[in-house]
Structures are given as C-alpha cells and as structure tokens.
Design an enzyme around this catalytic site. Structure first.
Site, PDB file in Angstrom:
ATOM      1  N   TYR A  45     -11.900   3.909  14.929  1.00 50.60           N
ATOM      2  CA  TYR A  45     -10.747   4.247  14.099  1.00 50.60           C
ATOM      3  C   TYR A  45     -10.544   5.759  14.106  1.00 50.60           C
ATOM      4  O   TYR A  45      -9.416   6.251  14.223  1.00 50.60           O
ATOM      5  CB  TYR A  45     -10.970   3.732  12.681  1.00 50.60           C
ATOM      6  CG  TYR A  45      -9.905   4.124  11.694  1.00 50.60           C
ATOM      7  CD1 TYR A  45      -8.626   3.585  11.758  1.00 50.60           C
ATOM      8  CD2 TYR A  45     -10.179   5.043  10.683  1.00 50.60           C
ATOM      9  CE1 TYR A  45      -7.644   3.949  10.845  1.00 50.60           C
ATOM     10  CE2 TYR A  45      -9.215   5.411   9.761  1.00 50.60           C
ATOM     11  CZ  TYR A  45      -7.946   4.864   9.846  1.00 50.60           C
ATOM     12  OH  TYR A  45      -6.979   5.229   8.945  1.00 50.60           O
TER      13      TYR A  45
ATOM     14  N   LYS B 250      -9.656  -5.157   4.487  1.00 50.88           N
ATOM     15  CA  LYS B 250      -9.204  -5.777   5.742  1.00 50.88           C
ATOM     16  C   LYS B 250     -10.063  -5.322   6.912  1.00 50.88           C
ATOM     17  O   LYS B 250     -10.372  -6.102   7.812  1.00 50.88           O
ATOM     18  CB  LYS B 250      -7.740  -5.433   5.986  1.00 50.88           C
ATOM     19  CG  LYS B 250      -6.781  -6.094   5.008  1.00 50.88           C
ATOM     20  CD  LYS B 250      -5.346  -5.683   5.287  1.00 50.88           C
ATOM     21  CE  LYS B 250      -4.391  -6.351   4.318  1.00 50.88           C
ATOM     22  NZ  LYS B 250      -2.983  -5.920   4.554  1.00 50.88           N
TER      23      LYS B 250
ATOM     24  N   GLY C 250       0.793  -1.219   0.000  1.00 46.03           N
ATOM     25  CA  GLY C 250       0.000   0.000   0.000  1.00 46.03           C
ATOM     26  C   GLY C 250       0.827   1.271   0.000  1.00 46.03           C
ATOM     27  O   GLY C 250       1.821   1.406  -0.711  1.00 46.03           O
ATOM     28  N   ILE C 251       0.409   2.242   0.809  1.00 50.23           N
ATOM     29  CA  ILE C 251       1.071   3.541   0.867  1.00 50.23           C
ATOM     30  C   ILE C 251       2.525   3.386   1.300  1.00 50.23           C
ATOM     31  O   ILE C 251       3.423   4.026   0.739  1.00 50.23           O
ATOM     32  CB  ILE C 251       0.316   4.487   1.824  1.00 50.23           C
ATOM     33  CG1 ILE C 251      -1.072   4.811   1.267  1.00 50.23           C
ATOM     34  CG2 ILE C 251       1.120   5.768   2.055  1.00 50.23           C
ATOM     35  CD1 ILE C 251      -1.977   5.549   2.235  1.00 50.23           C
TER      36      ILE C 251
END
Length: 251
Positions: free
Chosen positions: A161, A203, A17-18
């Site tokens: 989150y 995910k 990813g990033i």
C-alpha cells in the site's frame, strides 16, 4: 469558497468515508458535485439527503479499475448540459489489501495499483483535458493520499500500500511541474492523512477487530476541512502538501 459556487467538482470514492464527507461539504457550499463509486446507491441516497442544500450531487457508477469506465464517466459529465466538464478533481478513491512484499498475492497488488495509481493518473489526465478544452485556467486537482506516502511503517501488511502511496506523491509533484511548464494556473494539492475513523483498516484486514488503537482517530470531516482550506486559498497560493495525523499517532 464563493468563487466555486456553481462550478463542478468530481469526487471519486464518494459513497462513504472521506469521499462522502467531501461531497457533503462541497454541496453545502454550492458546488455541483459528481460523485462516483461502484456502489452508486449510497451516493444517490446522499444526493437525496442533500437535495435542499445550495449545490447538487450527481451520482455516476464507475469502476475505477477500468479505464473504459473512467473515460465514459468523463463523457457523461461533458454531455450533461448542467455540468459540461470538471473544474475540480478530487482523487479520493483508494484501497488496500493485507499483501506484504514477500508473501502477498499478485492479484491484490494489481488491484491496489489499478485503483491507487492508474485510476488516479487517468482521472488527473481526463480532468486536465476537460479544463483545457473549456479554457479553465483556475481549476484544482486534489489527491487524498496517505501518510504511507511519506514513511514506511513497520507493519508488513502496509508495505505494498505504501508503494502505491509513494507513487501518488510522485504524481502530485509531476503534475505540478507539468502544469507549471504549460504556464497553467491550475493548482495541485496532495492531502496525506494518518489514521481516520472509517472502515478502511477493517476492509484491509478483513477483520473488524483490527485497526483499532487506544487514541482518537481523525474524523472524515477533518480531512474534508483540509480540502476546503486548500480550495479557498488565494489564487496566487498553491498548497501542495498537507500532512495530517491524530495528535497521539506515533508514525
């Protein structure tokens, strides 16, 4: 980016990813990059792919939910003759669970706090100490956060989150203020993306059909470009907050 050639950058969550996009850009621009994650095989594969580039990539296995692993990683970096310490820390690693405030599992909240808040703070502390003991006064600490640090979406599965990402926002500004009090020229940047085309949402929801919208997400390389932008700013300029969304994203 010339002044960063040959210097050391730590990228957490570097396996995909990033994080992997940031690693690639930094290595191609001549930095000595340390990439850490639990899945070190993916980082080693990336290292092999980049072996002919201007910089280098060293893979270190680290479970960021464990302080001992983090501290040992910094010891490993210090003992490596070609590295010796960290000049740039990119706190990229993060995770999310579908764990709302009213119905979430405590263990999942703890996992998010351990990686998204505690690991970020520990890596920031250890990076600063590494810079301080080597008299590095032009280092840079970058936090890859989220738009969830700036607003609360109406989807309950994102709420805890968001708690962790609001904490990261506070860590960014607190770090800036503490460095300023010390009259340090180490710079601090928070980069907060909206939706990015990675496996993050998959995910989080544990469902490959979730997290898809009918507009184009940003690419991981778009976020990496923001990292490069902040690193190459003139030494008297500190870019503290970068908010990024896909053009068609609503919130």
């Amino acid at each position: 980016m010339e002044r960063w050639v040959g210097r050391v950058a730590l990228v957490t969550g570097a396996s995909e990813g990033i994080g992997a996009a940031v690693v690639r850009d930094l290595v191609c621009r001549g930095m000595k990059v340390v990439g850490c994650a639990r899945n070190v095989d993916k980082i080693q594969k990336l290292s092999d792919e980049l072996k002919n580039e201007k910089g280098s990539l060293t893979a270190i296995r680290c479970d960021l939910s464990k302080e001992e692993d983090i501290v040992n990683m910094f010891k490993t970096i210090k003992s490596n003759e070609s590295l010796r310490g960290v000049d740039v820390c990119i706190n990229n690693a993060g995770l999310a669970h579908n764990a709302p405030i009213l119905s979430g599992q405590t263990q999942e909240w703890r996992e998010m706090l351990d990686v998204n808040v505690m690991a970020v703070t520990i890596c920031t502390r250890e990076s600063f100490q590494s810079m301080k003991e080597r008299n590095i006064d032009d280092g840079h600490i970058i936090f890859i956060s989220s738009m969830s640090g700036y607003r609360i979406a109406n989807e309950a599965f994102t709420h805890f989150y968001a708690v962790t990402k609001h904490s990261v926002r506070a860590i960014v500004e607190s770090t800036r203020q503490e460095l300023r009090e010390l009259k340090s020229h180490i710079r601090v940047t928070g980069i907060s993306p909206g939706n990015v085309d990675t496996d993050f949402a998959v995910k989080m929801m544990k469902d490959k059909t979730k997290g898809n919208n009918d507009y184009r997400y940003m690419d991981a390389k778009d976020i990496s470009s923001a990292v490069i932008y902040t690193l190459q700013a003139p030494s008297h300029v500190e870019i503290n907050d970068v908010l990024m969304r896909p053009t068609e994203q609503i919130t």
